[in-house]
Design an enzyme around this catalytic site. Structure first.
Site, PDB file in Angstrom:
ATOM      1  N   CYS A  45     -33.840 -15.312 -58.291  1.00 19.90           N
ATOM      2  CA  CYS A  45     -32.422 -15.072 -57.999  1.00 19.90           C
ATOM      3  C   CYS A  45     -31.539 -15.912 -58.934  1.00 19.90           C
ATOM      4  O   CYS A  45     -31.446 -15.625 -60.114  1.00 19.90           O
ATOM      5  CB  CYS A  45     -32.126 -15.314 -56.522  1.00 19.90           C
ATOM      6  SG  CYS A  45     -30.561 -14.576 -55.967  1.00 19.90           S
TER       7      CYS A  45
ATOM      8  N   HIS B  62     -35.735 -11.928 -53.960  1.00 19.40           N
ATOM      9  CA  HIS B  62     -36.373 -13.111 -53.380  1.00 19.40           C
ATOM     10  C   HIS B  62     -37.784 -12.751 -52.907  1.00 19.40           C
ATOM     11  O   HIS B  62     -38.001 -12.426 -51.739  1.00 19.40           O
ATOM     12  CB  HIS B  62     -35.543 -13.649 -52.207  1.00 19.40           C
ATOM     13  CG  HIS B  62     -34.414 -14.520 -52.628  1.00 19.40           C
ATOM     14  ND1 HIS B  62     -34.504 -15.898 -52.678  1.00 19.40           N
ATOM     15  CD2 HIS B  62     -33.164 -14.206 -53.048  1.00 19.40           C
ATOM     16  CE1 HIS B  62     -33.356 -16.406 -53.095  1.00 19.40           C
ATOM     17  NE2 HIS B  62     -32.521 -15.394 -53.327  1.00 19.40           N
TER      18      HIS B  62
ATOM     19  N   GLU C 278     -40.233 -14.644 -52.248  1.00 18.38           N
ATOM     20  CA  GLU C 278     -40.759 -15.574 -51.246  1.00 18.38           C
ATOM     21  C   GLU C 278     -40.388 -15.167 -49.825  1.00 18.38           C
ATOM     22  O   GLU C 278     -41.017 -15.613 -48.853  1.00 18.38           O
ATOM     23  CB  GLU C 278     -40.269 -17.005 -51.527  1.00 18.38           C
ATOM     24  CG  GLU C 278     -38.881 -17.350 -51.037  1.00 18.38           C
ATOM     25  CD  GLU C 278     -37.746 -16.744 -51.840  1.00 18.38           C
ATOM     26  OE1 GLU C 278     -36.577 -16.931 -51.436  1.00 18.38           O
ATOM     27  OE2 GLU C 278     -38.014 -16.106 -52.866  1.00 18.38           O
TER      28      GLU C 278
END
Length: 239
Positions: free
Chosen positions: A115, A218, A220
């Site tokens: 990001c 993102h 994660e």
């Protein structure tokens, strides 16, 4: 075999004031990055703000660097005036992470940007940003889609013969979206490797030096379908 050490560039934020530290700030990172790195077999550590010499020593102890999400990069770093749609920035945090990026490149460490981290790679390479997605397109898709923060918000088209195409083996990838800024002019050696239907640049990689890629979403926060991105990063750190 010892675990590869991945240094994370932390994010600065103002901490609750106390009598002892009325203007105290804290450096932090999100648990999601740590969990994905640990799952991939790495030992993540948070790198503090330090002098150039100390940062070089710390990066030298690392096998790779992760540049995480965070607040908007100050437009002065890409020679623009601040637009009213630009969010708050932290000049110290920006300088620290840009310095961290350049040291990692100097020491040939693999870098993964997420990001803001992808945007920072681009800015550090001389590129620019759209300070808000409304400034990019007349018909934008919804990019900060907080209702679907942990699942697919929209599709991105993956460019052939790129790190992402070789990794995911597809020309279309479902991603989440938690950003309101995006890459405008790619920086030196920045190759665009994914984009969304409104033309938003969703991923870049550097065409020279050590392995370096940045994604606008993102990974994660998503499920196991994104684990391979962290795994290939760790494999590069072990190389």
């Amino acid at each position: 075999m010892s675990k590869p050490v991945i240094g994370l560039g932390g994010v600065l934020e103002k901490a609750p004031p106390t009598s002892a530290f009325p203007t105290f700030r804290r450096l932090f990172t999100n648990e999601g990055y740590l969990a994905k790195l640990q799952k991939a077999g790495a030992l993540p550590i948070l790198l503090p703000i330090a002098s150039q010499a100390d940062l070089e020593c710390m990066v030298g102890l690392c096998d790779g660097i992760l540049l995480p999400g965070g607040p908007d990069i100050d437009p002065s770093f890409y020679h623009q005036e601040r637009h009213e749609l630009c969010g708050p920035s932290d000049l110290d945090g920006d300088r620290y992470q840009i310095q961290l990026f350049h040291i990692a490149r100097k020491l040939n460490k693999p870098i993964l940007g997420i990001c803001r981290g992808a945007q920072l790679i681009n800015v550090a390479q001389g590129g620019t940003l759209f300070q808000d997605y409304h400034l990019q397109s007349m018909n934008p898709i919804i990019h900060p889609d907080y209702q679907r923060w942990d699942c697919v918000s929209h599709q991105v088209e993956v460019v052939p013969n790129s790190i992402l195409s070789e990794l995911f083996m597809t020309d279309s990838l479902g991603v989440n979206s938690l950003h309101h800024q995006s890459i405008a002019k790619p920086g030196t050696d920045c190759k665009v490797t994914a984009f969304s239907s409104d033309g938003s640049i969703e991923a870049i990689e550097l065409s020279s030096g050590a392995w370096c890629t940045g994604v606008q979403w993102h990974p994660e926060a998503m499920g196991s379908e994104m684990d391979c991105l962290f795994e290939v990063f760790i494999n590069e750190a072990l190389a």
